[in-house]
Design an enzyme around this catalytic site. Structure first.
Site, mmCIF file in Angstrom:
data_model
loop_
_atom_site.group_PDB
_atom_site.id
_atom_site.type_symbol
_atom_site.label_atom_id
_atom_site.label_comp_id
_atom_site.label_asym_id
_atom_site.label_seq_id
_atom_site.Cartn_x
_atom_site.Cartn_y
_atom_site.Cartn_z
ATOM 1 C CD GLU A 179 -2.959 -1.062 2.327
ATOM 2 O OE1 GLU A 179 -2.694 -0.367 3.321
ATOM 3 O OE2 GLU A 179 -3.992 -1.742 2.235
ATOM 4 C CD GLU A 339 -3.549 -6.505 3.074
ATOM 5 O OE1 GLU A 339 -4.205 -5.693 3.749
ATOM 6 O OE2 GLU A 339 -2.319 -6.465 2.974
HETATM 7 C C1 GAL Z 1 -3.997 -2.979 5.374
HETATM 8 C C2 GAL Z 1 -2.542 -3.402 5.413
HETATM 9 C C3 GAL Z 1 -2.368 -4.651 6.266
HETATM 10 C C4 GAL Z 1 -3.091 -4.496 7.583
HETATM 11 C C5 GAL Z 1 -4.536 -4.178 7.315
HETATM 12 C C6 GAL Z 1 -5.356 -4.031 8.571
HETATM 13 O O1 GAL Z 1 -4.138 -1.673 4.948
HETATM 14 O O2 GAL Z 1 -2.075 -3.665 4.140
HETATM 15 O O3 GAL Z 1 -0.983 -4.860 6.478
HETATM 16 O O4 GAL Z 1 -2.500 -3.480 8.314
HETATM 17 O O5 GAL Z 1 -4.614 -2.964 6.621
HETATM 18 O O6 GAL Z 1 -6.700 -3.689 8.289
#
Ligand code: GAL
Length: 718
Positions: A179, A339
């Site tokens: 990100e 994710e």
């Molecule tokens: C994302 C990030 C992850 C984790 C997640 C938690 O933005 O890529 O590493 O932190 O948020 O919601």
């Protein structure tokens, strides 16, 4: 190992605890598996756990039906504990264990977490924030994207990882960094910005002219006089650059994009010679984040991927659908959901847990919009670190949380759906144009506190999506062939190239919707020497002679003509006074009495060009009227819904799969819903024939293909 398990309180009846390891899956099979229809997986950080726990986790993953795991992201200090000490063996063992259990690996390059030794040796690897302070070590993404020391250390790390894991048959893809999200304002970035400008403009005269620097005596006599737009709000929180020169601001965002793209290319150049052509490289983007131009950033990547977090409350599929479509539009092909939350996040005021069944519905929703993989973040709660409370699949005790069962069900469904969805993709006949330069320009000078570029884009997306009309969200510079309808919300930066493409599109029969804040600026964020919509006025048949940020709603009358008698609504936030400049222009709606200036003037117009049309929607309309206008526009363009469904139920189509078209039907509500089916169908998730209608449970999902008698016979239903 047993001792360890006993210590961790693993029970015999824990799912997966005593499953045999599936050593039968050869590692070479994994790479073929990269082309499996839809992957299910998770982010796993094996470095947080004793190695004798790994087999339990991996077997649980396999039991959940997971086919891919992302590792390595943030593991820099574990892979390279000291400048000259490497430890890649543990990751190799983790990848091998996954492969033995039939699970493919995506390796993340951990450059978002430069370790303490690097920062201690090279303190100016750390970025400088908008208030001019160097950020502290102790978080992540703390690097200056233009630091040569950081570049060198990253290249070395990525090469080492590529050399070790590139040819590993268990590794199907790579994710670079995590990100990208920081803007650095250090002196080196300032000098880099100046060099970027010198290269882009060639001469200071050209820059001074493009930026109108005579204004407030900002004429530059040498490149090193040009500032980096570094200012902070009174509370020090966010940059407030609105009082910098608009041209400088736009070029600075382009410079930030170029900086990240260069950094990404360093990693790509290091990696590509070391990985086979079958392995892809991506980055996990954040949907509407606007720190750089995502079209530029994804141009060098093989696939686009993103991280979807709802945060607080329940997800709204009309909002998230636009985000999925945005990411699919980055490369105009299917994407990875790298994710998503298993339950809750840890960073909202109230970190609500998704309802039972909601995570499964959300996964299918993503798939309906073109996701070829769904990965949950993260597998297990790490004992320490900043994200202890985040939702996970396995809790701190090492036992699966309740959501495990829901994910396992999803895994079984995805495995059985492979034959339906392999190689399929959503196809849309409508496109909404997205432009970072326009968004930035309006963001710096919103002119109305509540005017929001993405909010406006969504106002055009929602009425279509609510009708199950598929939409692509694409770059304002993407080819437009094949679309029946193109909507260009607030396309304020109007280059000659864009204008020519839109003109060609309409002349060849396309239907175009222009909106408020169209075509006011040039490529340098300077006002065009023309009334809106500038070079498009001829095809629109109107021009704007004044615009009004609104305190109070203004009536809009749309009765008669194309709308039923008595149709009315109101404009809010923003209204533009349209002047008809061509007798062929039709007036679809007018302003009612308000400030005197707008009274009786056209608010929405239509100009026909052969089979082509240009609508000009000169106001931000209330939801009901916007819905009516969009319904009309969609019908005129011949757009058909995938299926008609009750509110809260979504029908998304994926085409080109082994059985042709498949419809993903999702009930996003807590109530049961009944959907009428136009043709006898087969629900591949329930494994049954459905005729006439289908009832969906709360958060229920069906995967439908049309059924014919021979298919019924084959399936033994008759
Ligand atoms: C994302 C990030 C992850 C984790 C997640 C938690 O933005 O890529 O590493 O932190 O948020 O919601």
């Amino acid at each position: 190992m047993l001792g360890r398990r006993a210590r961790e309180g693993i029970r015999r009846d824990e799912p997966g605890a005593f499953l045999p390891a599936s050593g039968a899956v050869a590692m070479t099979a994994i790479r073929g598996d990269g082309r499996r229809a839809i992957h299910l997986g998770t982010a796993w950080y094996p470095e947080h756990w004793p190695e004798d726990r790994w087999p339990i986790d991996v077997r649980l993953m396999a039991e959940a039906g997971m086919t891919v795991v992302r590792v390595g992201e943030f593991a820099w200090s574990s892979l390279q504990p000291e400048p000259e000490r490497w430890d890649l063996d543990w990751l190799e063992r983790a990848i091998a264990l996954l492969a033995e259990n039939g699970i493919a690996t995506v390796v993340g390059t951990p450059t978002a977490a430069p370790p303490a030794w690097l920062v201690a040796a090279q303190p100016d690897v750390l970025a400088v924030d908008a208030s001019g302070h160097r950020v502290q070590f102790g978080n992540r993404c703390h690097y200056c994207v233009n630091s040569p020391e950081f570049h060198a250390a990253s290249t070395r790390l990525v090469q080492a990882m590529g050399r070790r894991f590139g040819a590993n048959a268990g590794v199907i893809g790579w994710q670079l960094d995590n990100e990208y999200n920081r803007t650095c304002y250090c002196d080196r970035c300032r000098a880099g910005f100046q060099a970027y400008l010198a290269d882009a403009y060639g001469s200071l005269d050209a820059l001074n002219d493009a930026w109108s620097t005579r204004y407030w005596s900002q004429t530059y006599g040498s490149w090193d006089q040009i500032p980096i737009p570094r200012e902070a709000r009174a509370d020090g929180s966010q940059p407030l650059p609105a009082f910098h020169n608009p041209g400088l601001l736009l070029d600075f965002r382009r410079f930030v994009t170029a900086s990240y793209r260069r950094f990404q290319r360093l990693q790509l150049d290091a990696l590509r010679p070391l990985v086979p052509a079958t392995a892809w490289v991506t980055h996990n983007f954040m949907d509407w984040y606007d720190g750089y131009d995502h079209y530029e950033m994804t141009a060098d990547l093989d696939i686009a991927a993103w991280d979807w977090y709802v945060g607080m409350g329940r997800h709204d599929h009309l909002t998230s659908g636009a985000a999925h479509d945005l990411i699919r539009g980055l490369k105009r092909r299917n994407f990875w959901l790298m994710e998503t939350q298993p339950g809750s996040v840890n960073w909202r005021p109230i970190n609500t847990v998704t309802d039972r069944g909601e995570a499964r519905a959300m996964a299918w929703h993503a798939i309906g919009h073109g996701a070829d993989a769904v990965l949950y973040w993260q597998w297990r709660s790490a004992p320490g670190g900043q994200e202890q409370y985040h939702g996970t699949i396995v809790d701190p005790s090492g036992r699966p949380r309740p959501i495990f069962e829901e994910i396992r069900r999803l895994g079984a469904e995805l495995a059985s759906a492979a034959g339906i969805l392999a190689g399929s993709e959503p196809r849309a006949n409508a496109a909404i144009l997205n432009s970072y330069d326009s968004r930035w320009s309006i963001g710096w000078q919103p002119h109305h506190r509540d005017f929001d570029y993405v909010g406006l884009l969504r106002q055009y997306y929602r009425p279509l999506a609510a009708r199950n009309v598929s939409v692509d969200v694409i770059s304002a510079d993407a080819p437009l062939d094949g679309y029946d309808l193109v909507i260009a919300p607030a396309l304020i930066v109007m280059t000659e190239r864009r204008a020519a493409a839109l003109r060609r599109y309409v002349e060849s029969g396309g239907h175009l919707v222009l909106t408020v804040r169209s075509a006011m600026k040039d490529d340098h964020n300077a006002l065009l020497p023309a009334r809106q919509p500038g070079p498009l006025a001829t095809i629109a048949g109107v021009e704007v002679d004044e615009f009004f940020p609104l305190l109070d709603p203004v009536p809009v009358l749309a009765d008669g003509g194309v709308f039923p008698p008595g149709t009315s609504g109101f404009a809010r936030l923003w209204a533009e006074r349209l002047q008809v400049i061509d007798p062929a222009t039709e007036i679809m709606a007018c302003y009612g009495p308000s400030n005197g200036w707008l009274d009786g003037h056209p608010a929405v117009t239509l100009r026909r060009w052969g089979d082509g049309r240009v609508y000009f929607v000169g106001a931000c309309l209330d939801e009901a009227l916007q819905d009516l206008v969009l319904a009309r526009v969609a019908a005129e363009a011949g757009l058909r819904p995938v299926l008609e469904t009750p509110p809260g139920v979504e029908a998304a189509r994926r085409s080109g799969g082994p059985e042709g078209e498949a419809i993903v039907l999702i009930n996003h509500d807590r109530e049961r819903a009944l959907v009428r089916l136009p043709v006898p169908s087969w629900d591949h998730l329930a494994g049954r024939a459905v005729d006439g209608s289908i009832e969906l449970a709360p958060y229920g999902v069906a995967l439908l293909t049309p059924r014919d008698r021979s298919a019924d016979r084959d399936r033994g239903t008759r």
